[in-house]
Design an enzyme around this catalytic site. Structure first.
Site, PDB file in Angstrom:
ATOM      1  N   CYS A 115     -29.364   3.282 -31.397  1.00 32.36           N
ATOM      2  CA  CYS A 115     -29.169   2.136 -30.511  1.00 32.36           C
ATOM      3  C   CYS A 115     -28.344   1.034 -31.189  1.00 32.36           C
ATOM      4  CB  CYS A 115     -30.531   1.643 -30.026  1.00 32.36           C
ATOM      5  SG  CYS A 115     -30.491   0.582 -28.581  1.00 32.36           S
ATOM      6  N   HIS A 116     -28.926  -0.149 -31.398  1.00 29.65           N
ATOM      7  CA  HIS A 116     -28.234  -1.263 -32.052  1.00 29.65           C
ATOM      8  C   HIS A 116     -28.367  -1.207 -33.579  1.00 29.65           C
ATOM      9  CE1 HIS A 116     -28.443  -2.820 -27.940  1.00 29.65           C
ATOM     10  NE2 HIS A 116     -27.499  -3.682 -28.277  1.00 29.65           N
ATOM     11  N   GLY A 117     -29.129  -0.243 -34.077  1.00 30.12           N
ATOM     12  CA  GLY A 117     -29.354  -0.114 -35.522  1.00 30.12           C
ATOM     13  C   GLY A 117     -28.100  -0.103 -36.383  1.00 30.12           C
ATOM     14  N   PRO A 118     -26.973   0.480 -35.920  1.00 28.37           N
ATOM     15  CA  PRO A 118     -25.780   0.521 -36.760  1.00 28.37           C
ATOM     16  C   PRO A 118     -25.214  -0.846 -37.168  1.00 28.37           C
ATOM     17  CG  PRO A 118     -25.620   2.213 -35.095  1.00 28.37           C
ATOM     18  CD  PRO A 118     -26.815   1.364 -34.745  1.00 28.37           C
ATOM     19  N   TRP A 119     -25.650  -1.925 -36.521  1.00 29.81           N
ATOM     20  CA  TRP A 119     -25.189  -3.243 -36.972  1.00 29.81           C
ATOM     21  C   TRP A 119     -25.487  -3.445 -38.456  1.00 29.81           C
ATOM     22  CZ3 TRP A 119     -27.021  -6.662 -32.331  1.00 29.81           C
ATOM     23  CH2 TRP A 119     -25.914  -6.987 -31.519  1.00 29.81           C
TER      24      TRP A 119
END
Length: 192
Positions: A115-119
């Protein structure tokens, strides 16, 4: 080897912020690690417990096993970074978390992110030249950081497992367990 024994003797770090983690993106991979015989550990930036969310609504709380300043990459066989919008946005501002994530890549250990984890990966500068997916709103950030962003259910690139959203969790969990069971991936260090 039976799936229940795949991760026997392996420790997996789940790094999350004190609040903002998408609950199902924590609990489903956690269960997959346990069901495979592994030992998951919850690591955060503060002791006590973390507040998970079901999208924008408060979910359950979970007890922190260790704070990031006490955690050593050498103690773990894999890293999982759940999503939720606030979670990685908080994590990427913490130098200890960014260092910890970068060390997983430098030491060639498997990393799974959803999800947004790659930030947090962008902040650790470990996506350059890597093929990855995420929640669609991160694609520009990932491309600007040198990644090849693709819109697929699950992407595996030399020990880096990524998925887009909660609907992708079954495929994400299967590939996460597979990559952690395989151990170190030499090419993982190429982006560190």
């Amino acid at each position: 080897m039976n799936v229940a024994d795949t991760l026997t003797g392996r420790r997996v770090a789940f790094v999350v912020a004190p609040e903002g983690t998408e609950q199902v993106e924590l609990t489903e991979p956690w269960k997959a690690v346990q069901d495979s015989g592994g030992q998951p550990e919850l690591i955060s930036t503060q002791p006590g417990s973390i507040q998970a969310f079901n999208h924008l609504d408060k979910g359950d709380t979970f007890t922190v096993d260790k704070v990031i300043t006490e955690a050593s990459v050498d103690d773990y066989d894999g890293l999982v970074l759940p999503g939720g919008v606030a979670n990685p946005d908080i994590l990427r501002t913490n130098p200890n978390v960014v260092r910890f994530v970068g060390e997983f890549f430098a030491k060639q250990k498997p990393v799974a992110v959803i999800c947004h984890g790659p930030w947090t990966l962008v902040e650790a500068d470990v996506v350059r030249g890597r093929r990855i997916t995420s929640w669609p709103s991160l694609q520009t950030d990932l491309r600007n950081a040198g990644a090849e962003w693709v819109d697929e259910k699950v992407v595996v690139d030399q020990g880096l497992v990524s998925s887009r959203k909660p609907d992708d969790l079954p495929a994400f969990c299967d590939k996460m367990v597979e990559e952690i069971s395989e151990g170190k991936h030499a090419a993982q260090a190429s982006s560190a």
